[in-house]
Motif scaffolding. Structure first.
Motif, mmCIF file in Angstrom:
data_model
loop_
_atom_site.group_PDB
_atom_site.id
_atom_site.type_symbol
_atom_site.label_atom_id
_atom_site.label_comp_id
_atom_site.label_asym_id
_atom_site.label_seq_id
_atom_site.Cartn_x
_atom_site.Cartn_y
_atom_site.Cartn_z
ATOM 1 N N LEU A 78 0.838 -1.180 -0.083
ATOM 2 C CA LEU A 78 0.076 0.099 0.037
ATOM 3 C C LEU A 78 0.818 1.268 -0.172
ATOM 4 C CD1 LEU A 78 -2.566 -1.370 2.356
ATOM 5 C CD2 LEU A 78 -2.714 -1.482 0.081
ATOM 6 N N PHE A 79 0.405 1.944 -0.996
ATOM 7 C CA PHE A 79 1.211 3.363 -1.399
ATOM 8 C C PHE A 79 1.205 4.562 -0.060
ATOM 9 C CE2 PHE A 79 2.014 7.340 -3.377
ATOM 10 C CZ PHE A 79 3.449 7.195 -3.880
ATOM 11 N N LEU A 80 2.326 4.981 0.189
ATOM 12 C CA LEU A 80 2.553 5.955 1.149
ATOM 13 C C LEU A 80 3.399 7.089 0.272
ATOM 14 C CD1 LEU A 80 3.571 4.125 4.504
ATOM 15 C CD2 LEU A 80 1.097 5.309 3.704
ATOM 16 N N LEU A 81 2.685 8.376 0.076
ATOM 17 C CA LEU A 81 3.294 9.503 -0.624
ATOM 18 C C LEU A 81 4.199 10.220 0.384
ATOM 19 C CD1 LEU A 81 3.573 11.164 -3.216
ATOM 20 C CD2 LEU A 81 1.414 12.542 -2.384
ATOM 21 N N ASN A 82 5.443 10.785 -0.003
ATOM 22 C CA ASN A 82 6.122 11.461 0.841
ATOM 23 C C ASN A 82 5.520 12.485 1.452
ATOM 24 O OD1 ASN A 82 8.079 13.320 1.814
ATOM 25 N ND2 ASN A 82 9.499 11.963 1.124
ATOM 26 N N HIS A 83 5.400 12.839 2.644
ATOM 27 C CA HIS A 83 4.278 13.965 3.137
ATOM 28 C C HIS A 83 4.898 15.044 2.749
ATOM 29 C CE1 HIS A 83 7.128 15.612 6.470
ATOM 30 N NE2 HIS A 83 7.822 15.022 5.992
ATOM 31 N N SER A 84 6.111 15.538 2.381
ATOM 32 C CA SER A 84 6.426 16.628 1.826
ATOM 33 C C SER A 84 6.357 17.144 0.247
ATOM 34 C CB SER A 84 8.086 16.842 2.161
ATOM 35 O OG SER A 84 8.612 15.912 1.237
ATOM 36 N N LYS A 110 9.142 -0.211 3.318
ATOM 37 C CA LYS A 110 9.896 -0.202 2.495
ATOM 38 C C LYS A 110 10.006 0.995 1.632
ATOM 39 C CE LYS A 110 8.951 -4.321 1.066
ATOM 40 N NZ LYS A 110 8.762 -5.333 0.184
ATOM 41 N N GLN A 111 10.902 1.453 0.897
ATOM 42 C CA GLN A 111 10.665 2.388 -0.351
ATOM 43 C C GLN A 111 9.928 1.941 -1.378
ATOM 44 O OE1 GLN A 111 15.318 2.605 -0.884
ATOM 45 N NE2 GLN A 111 14.588 3.035 -2.918
ATOM 46 N N ASP A 112 9.188 2.577 -2.064
ATOM 47 C CA ASP A 112 8.340 2.191 -3.156
ATOM 48 C C ASP A 112 9.079 1.737 -4.374
ATOM 49 O OD1 ASP A 112 5.368 1.480 -3.643
ATOM 50 O OD2 ASP A 112 5.947 3.105 -5.507
ATOM 51 N N ASP A 113 10.205 2.432 -4.537
ATOM 52 C CA ASP A 113 10.913 1.805 -5.583
ATOM 53 C C ASP A 113 12.192 1.290 -5.261
ATOM 54 O OD1 ASP A 113 12.338 3.923 -4.586
ATOM 55 O OD2 ASP A 113 12.588 4.866 -6.518
ATOM 56 N N GLY A 114 12.226 0.414 -4.024
ATOM 57 C CA GLY A 114 13.512 -0.393 -3.650
ATOM 58 C C GLY A 114 13.979 -1.438 -4.346
ATOM 59 N N SER A 115 15.077 -1.777 -3.941
ATOM 60 C CA SER A 115 15.755 -3.011 -4.675
ATOM 61 C C SER A 115 16.754 -3.497 -3.697
ATOM 62 C CB SER A 115 16.277 -2.627 -6.099
ATOM 63 O OG SER A 115 17.298 -1.653 -6.031
ATOM 64 N N GLN A 116 17.182 -4.595 -4.038
ATOM 65 C CA GLN A 116 18.292 -5.415 -3.242
ATOM 66 C C GLN A 116 18.267 -5.322 -1.645
ATOM 67 O OE1 GLN A 116 21.711 -3.841 -5.040
ATOM 68 N NE2 GLN A 116 21.340 -5.176 -6.946
ATOM 69 N N GLY A 117 17.051 -5.126 -1.159
ATOM 70 C CA GLY A 117 16.746 -5.336 0.219
ATOM 71 C C GLY A 117 17.288 -4.007 1.211
ATOM 72 N N GLU A 118 17.354 -3.023 0.463
ATOM 73 C CA GLU A 118 17.870 -1.481 0.794
ATOM 74 C C GLU A 118 16.546 -0.962 1.541
ATOM 75 O OE1 GLU A 118 20.003 0.780 -1.581
ATOM 76 O OE2 GLU A 118 21.906 -0.754 -1.553
ATOM 77 N N ASN A 119 16.709 -0.270 2.619
ATOM 78 C CA ASN A 119 15.592 0.424 3.217
ATOM 79 C C ASN A 119 14.430 -0.283 3.352
ATOM 80 O OD1 ASN A 119 17.114 2.869 3.401
ATOM 81 N ND2 ASN A 119 16.651 3.408 1.158
ATOM 82 N N VAL A 120 14.438 -1.598 3.958
ATOM 83 C CA VAL A 120 13.318 -2.504 4.259
ATOM 84 C C VAL A 120 13.590 -2.707 5.795
ATOM 85 C CG1 VAL A 120 12.262 -4.692 3.688
ATOM 86 C CG2 VAL A 120 13.669 -3.465 1.996
ATOM 87 N N GLN A 132 10.777 5.080 11.490
ATOM 88 C CA GLN A 132 11.496 4.563 10.091
ATOM 89 C C GLN A 132 10.782 5.374 8.780
ATOM 90 O OE1 GLN A 132 13.861 3.141 10.223
ATOM 91 N NE2 GLN A 132 14.194 1.920 11.842
ATOM 92 N N LEU A 133 9.629 5.671 9.075
ATOM 93 C CA LEU A 133 8.629 6.299 7.940
ATOM 94 C C LEU A 133 9.217 7.630 7.809
ATOM 95 C CD1 LEU A 133 6.463 6.227 5.773
ATOM 96 C CD2 LEU A 133 5.021 6.950 7.307
ATOM 97 N N LYS A 134 9.556 8.435 8.928
ATOM 98 C CA LYS A 134 10.259 9.741 8.685
ATOM 99 C C LYS A 134 11.490 9.586 8.259
ATOM 100 C CE LYS A 134 11.352 13.631 11.594
ATOM 101 N NZ LYS A 134 11.234 14.259 13.191
ATOM 102 N N ALA A 135 12.382 8.618 8.405
ATOM 103 C CA ALA A 135 13.839 8.378 7.933
ATOM 104 C C ALA A 135 13.531 8.128 6.486
ATOM 105 C CB ALA A 135 14.571 7.070 8.548
ATOM 106 N N LEU A 136 12.435 7.481 5.844
ATOM 107 C CA LEU A 136 12.405 7.291 4.400
ATOM 108 C C LEU A 136 12.189 8.597 3.856
ATOM 109 C CD1 LEU A 136 10.683 3.805 4.079
ATOM 110 C CD2 LEU A 136 12.928 4.327 3.586
ATOM 111 N N PHE A 137 10.850 9.030 4.522
ATOM 112 C CA PHE A 137 10.749 10.648 3.836
ATOM 113 C C PHE A 137 12.087 11.598 3.687
ATOM 114 C CE2 PHE A 137 5.977 9.931 5.060
ATOM 115 C CZ PHE A 137 5.739 8.917 3.906
ATOM 116 N N SER A 138 12.717 11.456 4.757
ATOM 117 C CA SER A 138 13.909 12.502 4.765
ATOM 118 C C SER A 138 14.728 12.114 3.719
ATOM 119 C CB SER A 138 14.783 12.402 6.007
ATOM 120 O OG SER A 138 15.432 11.001 6.266
ATOM 121 N N LEU A 139 14.967 10.985 3.051
ATOM 122 C CA LEU A 139 15.713 10.436 1.879
ATOM 123 C C LEU A 139 14.779 11.119 0.643
ATOM 124 C CD1 LEU A 139 16.754 7.270 3.006
ATOM 125 C CD2 LEU A 139 18.185 9.400 3.090
#
Length: 264
Positions: A78-84, A110-120, A132-139
């Motif tokens: 389920l998609f979570l759009l970056n709050h910013s 996880k990041q929606d366009d992730g790969s190779q197990g990063e940011n999961v 963790q969601l805040k950390a993903l959004f900060s990227l």
């Protein structure tokens, strides 16, 4: 010729077919040439898939939406759009919290366009989810959330032109993830599962309009569920230390590259 082992294997697969590779950018961009035909090879991507399908496969939530519409069993993403984002009209943190509770408070973020197990991340508390969601959004990433399924095996099927070409099983060991680079063991797929895996993988490739891809399928208590689709066929960890596996993957890439030239 590149010095990257996996990319070198791909290029070597068509040496006897009079295909040559001209380096454009070292280890990254090459022009494949055969007689008067040529195409640019971007990393290991040879161009058998259309651009819309490539973008779709990179989106975990987009892939799930298409598979759900097609009636193909898949793990919910389920998609979570970056709050910013300037397109954000809902509170992604609240939406994530609602999803978290609906998934019995055991989820994978996880990041929606992730790969190779990063940011999961495996999440079991609302506070951790927010952090963790805040950390993903900060990227500057969008995210997606899925229920966590405890599963010993994940299966990868390589599909080319609507046919399954290779099957492998990844057995989880010390981690909850199934990444081979993270320590999971590569094993043969039980013959009894091949018909079911073949149908799901081919139906998935057709639904996403992908001519060349790998489909990851999770073996869960709810049955076989598509976890994700990889628009680039990466099997470098799978072939390490086993010449017979290298030969199989090389043969698949040879067929794919020759098919690309046919389409020019």
């Amino acid at each position: 010729m590149t010095y990257r082992p996996y990319l070198a294997m791909i290029q070597e697969s068509v040496q006897k077919d009079d295909v040559t590779f001209e380096e454009i950018s070292p280890y990254y961009l090459y022009r494949a040439q055969r007689e008067k035909k040529s195409f640019i090879m971007h990393d290991v991507e040879i161009g058998l898939n259309n651009s819309a399908s490539l973008k779709l496969a990179r989106s975990k939530s987009g892939t799930y939406s298409v598979l759900k519409k097609a009636g193909i069993p898949a793990v919910e993403h389920l998609f979570l759009l970056n709050h910013s984002s300037r397109f954000s009209k809902t509170n992604s943190y609240q939406l994530a919290t609602d999803y978290f509770h609906s998934f019995n408070e055991s989820v994978v973020l996880k990041q929606d366009d992730g790969s190779q197990g990063e940011n999961v991340y495996k999440i079991t508390s609302a506070d951790e989810l927010k952090i963790q969601l805040k950390a993903l959004f900060s990227l500057h990433l969008n995210a997606c959330l899925s229920p966590f399924y405890s599963s010993t095996y994940e299966y990868r099927i390589v599909a080319l032109k609507g046919e399954p070409k290779l099957f492998l099983a990844k057995e989880r060991t010390t981690s909850w993830k199934h990444n081979l680079i993270g320590g999971s063991r590569s094993k043969d797929v039980p013959p009894a599962l091949i018909p079911s895996l073949s149908k799901i993988a081919i139906d998935t490739a057709q639904a996403l309009e992908l001519n060349f891809c790998s489909v990851d399928i999770l073996d869960t208590t709810n049955g076989l569920l598509v976890l994700e689709v990889n628009e680039q066929v990466m099997l470098d960890e799978y072939i390490k230390g086993d010449p017979s596996r290298k030969e199989k993957v090389s043969a698949i890439y040879r067929e794919a590259i020759l098919e690309r030239f046919k389409q020019l």
